[in-house]
Design a protein around this motif. Sequence first.
Motif, mmCIF file in Angstrom:
data_model
loop_
_atom_site.group_PDB
_atom_site.id
_atom_site.type_symbol
_atom_site.label_atom_id
_atom_site.label_comp_id
_atom_site.label_asym_id
_atom_site.label_seq_id
_atom_site.Cartn_x
_atom_site.Cartn_y
_atom_site.Cartn_z
ATOM 1 N N ALA A 76 59.763 -18.418 -13.378
ATOM 2 C CA ALA A 76 58.752 -19.464 -13.227
ATOM 3 C C ALA A 76 57.419 -19.018 -13.811
ATOM 4 C CB ALA A 76 58.597 -19.831 -11.751
ATOM 5 N N LEU A 77 57.073 -17.748 -13.613
ATOM 6 C CA LEU A 77 55.832 -17.235 -14.190
ATOM 7 C C LEU A 77 55.894 -17.267 -15.712
ATOM 8 C CD1 LEU A 77 55.051 -14.150 -11.909
ATOM 9 C CD2 LEU A 77 53.891 -16.359 -11.924
ATOM 10 N N ARG A 78 57.039 -16.879 -16.265
ATOM 11 C CA ARG A 78 57.193 -16.914 -17.723
ATOM 12 C C ARG A 78 57.035 -18.333 -18.261
ATOM 13 N NH1 ARG A 78 61.443 -13.267 -16.605
ATOM 14 N NH2 ARG A 78 62.986 -14.950 -16.833
ATOM 15 N N ASP A 79 57.514 -19.303 -17.483
ATOM 16 C CA ASP A 79 57.449 -20.710 -17.903
ATOM 17 C C ASP A 79 56.103 -21.358 -17.576
ATOM 18 O OD1 ASP A 79 60.045 -20.432 -18.751
ATOM 19 O OD2 ASP A 79 60.925 -21.393 -16.970
ATOM 20 N N GLY A 80 55.240 -20.630 -16.867
ATOM 21 C CA GLY A 80 53.963 -21.198 -16.467
ATOM 22 C C GLY A 80 54.088 -22.291 -15.425
ATOM 23 N N ASP A 81 55.140 -22.221 -14.625
ATOM 24 C CA ASP A 81 55.411 -23.243 -13.611
ATOM 25 C C ASP A 81 54.953 -22.725 -12.249
ATOM 26 O OD1 ASP A 81 56.457 -25.098 -11.833
ATOM 27 O OD2 ASP A 81 58.320 -25.369 -12.952
ATOM 28 N N ALA A 82 53.696 -23.004 -11.893
ATOM 29 C CA ALA A 82 53.133 -22.483 -10.647
ATOM 30 C C ALA A 82 53.860 -23.024 -9.433
ATOM 31 C CB ALA A 82 51.645 -22.817 -10.564
ATOM 32 N N GLU A 83 54.244 -24.301 -9.471
ATOM 33 C CA GLU A 83 54.930 -24.913 -8.331
ATOM 34 C C GLU A 83 56.235 -24.181 -8.028
ATOM 35 O OE1 GLU A 83 55.099 -27.850 -5.313
ATOM 36 O OE2 GLU A 83 53.530 -27.529 -6.797
ATOM 37 N N ARG A 84 57.018 -23.925 -9.083
ATOM 38 C CA ARG A 84 58.292 -23.228 -8.908
ATOM 39 C C ARG A 84 58.071 -21.782 -8.486
ATOM 40 N NH1 ARG A 84 60.805 -23.115 -14.059
ATOM 41 N NH2 ARG A 84 61.708 -21.049 -13.944
ATOM 42 N N ALA A 85 57.032 -21.167 -9.009
ATOM 43 C CA ALA A 85 56.741 -19.775 -8.651
ATOM 44 C C ALA A 85 56.407 -19.656 -7.172
ATOM 45 C CB ALA A 85 55.587 -19.242 -9.502
ATOM 46 N N VAL A 86 55.599 -20.569 -6.669
ATOM 47 C CA VAL A 86 55.238 -20.536 -5.255
ATOM 48 C C VAL A 86 56.470 -20.765 -4.387
ATOM 49 C CG1 VAL A 86 53.963 -21.756 -3.454
ATOM 50 C CG2 VAL A 86 52.835 -21.174 -5.599
ATOM 51 N N ASP A 87 57.330 -21.695 -4.786
ATOM 52 C CA ASP A 87 58.559 -21.952 -4.029
ATOM 53 C C ASP A 87 59.443 -20.701 -3.989
ATOM 54 O OD1 ASP A 87 60.605 -23.877 -2.800
ATOM 55 O OD2 ASP A 87 61.716 -23.086 -4.523
ATOM 56 N N ALA A 88 59.585 -20.028 -5.134
ATOM 57 C CA ALA A 88 60.408 -18.811 -5.184
ATOM 58 C C ALA A 88 59.784 -17.697 -4.342
ATOM 59 C CB ALA A 88 60.582 -18.356 -6.630
ATOM 60 N N ASP A 89 58.453 -17.604 -4.377
ATOM 61 C CA ASP A 89 57.764 -16.598 -3.573
ATOM 62 C C ASP A 89 57.975 -16.865 -2.087
ATOM 63 O OD1 ASP A 89 56.007 -14.270 -3.683
ATOM 64 O OD2 ASP A 89 54.499 -15.545 -2.758
ATOM 65 N N ASP A 90 57.930 -18.142 -1.701
ATOM 66 C CA ASP A 90 58.220 -18.513 -0.311
ATOM 67 C C ASP A 90 59.617 -18.063 0.091
ATOM 68 O OD1 ASP A 90 55.886 -19.667 0.647
ATOM 69 O OD2 ASP A 90 56.382 -21.658 -0.111
ATOM 70 N N ARG A 91 60.596 -18.297 -0.795
ATOM 71 C CA ARG A 91 61.971 -17.921 -0.466
ATOM 72 C C ARG A 91 62.120 -16.409 -0.367
ATOM 73 N NH1 ARG A 91 65.203 -18.980 -4.515
ATOM 74 N NH2 ARG A 91 63.786 -20.070 -5.932
ATOM 75 N N PHE A 92 61.446 -15.677 -1.251
ATOM 76 C CA PHE A 92 61.516 -14.210 -1.212
ATOM 77 C C PHE A 92 61.010 -13.689 0.137
ATOM 78 C CE2 PHE A 92 59.546 -10.070 -1.637
ATOM 79 C CZ PHE A 92 60.541 -9.325 -2.254
#
Length: 222
Positions: A125-141
Amino acid sequence: MPVPRSRATIPRSLLRDNAYRALRDAIVDGTLAPGERLVDAELVDWLGVSRTPIREALARLEQAGLVQTRPGRHTIVSPLDLRATRSAVAVVAAMHEVAVREAVPHLSDAELDAMRAANADFAAALRDGDAERAVDADDRFHGVPVTASANQAVATVLEQFTPVLRRVERLRFSSLCGRASVAQHDTIVALCEAGDAEAAAAAARDNWRTLLPLLAGPLSGD
């Protein structure tokens, strides 16, 4: 089986919780912007619930610092506040430190794999510049050790304060050192797998403290 003729009654607590989550998510993702006025009638139409669960949800959001209510006047989405956000960073970092320390002795291989998968999604998500997806993945981690710790007090505190931080991340996510955060996640997993609860807990705490550089200057929406 035919649809029952009598109307199903949805518990008020569920209506309140659903209204709370919908409003919280809209504030966090910027749909409801800082300073925006929240009108009960408009929220009732949008969420399809009565005024009572709306008011209960707004009271809960005010406790979390996401809305401000002036009795007899209006309710608005809280402006972003540096001091409140710094305080939230300290609380959230400490809660994740506790969660990881308590979770390490109980983490299964499947849970460690879930953390690795979430971090891979975070990096993508970071590579794609997708902040929304990055935050969701961080939440899951981070959610894996929180769940594994089975500490309801920690979960309750995080439920209240994490949304304050997620607002900032979505607005200025590019200010974070993304690669460093991915590497920190990898370190947390490795320490968890090694059974080093203290080091893993400290790494989780420090990972959340990387939000502090976001708060070095004025925030958009102040």
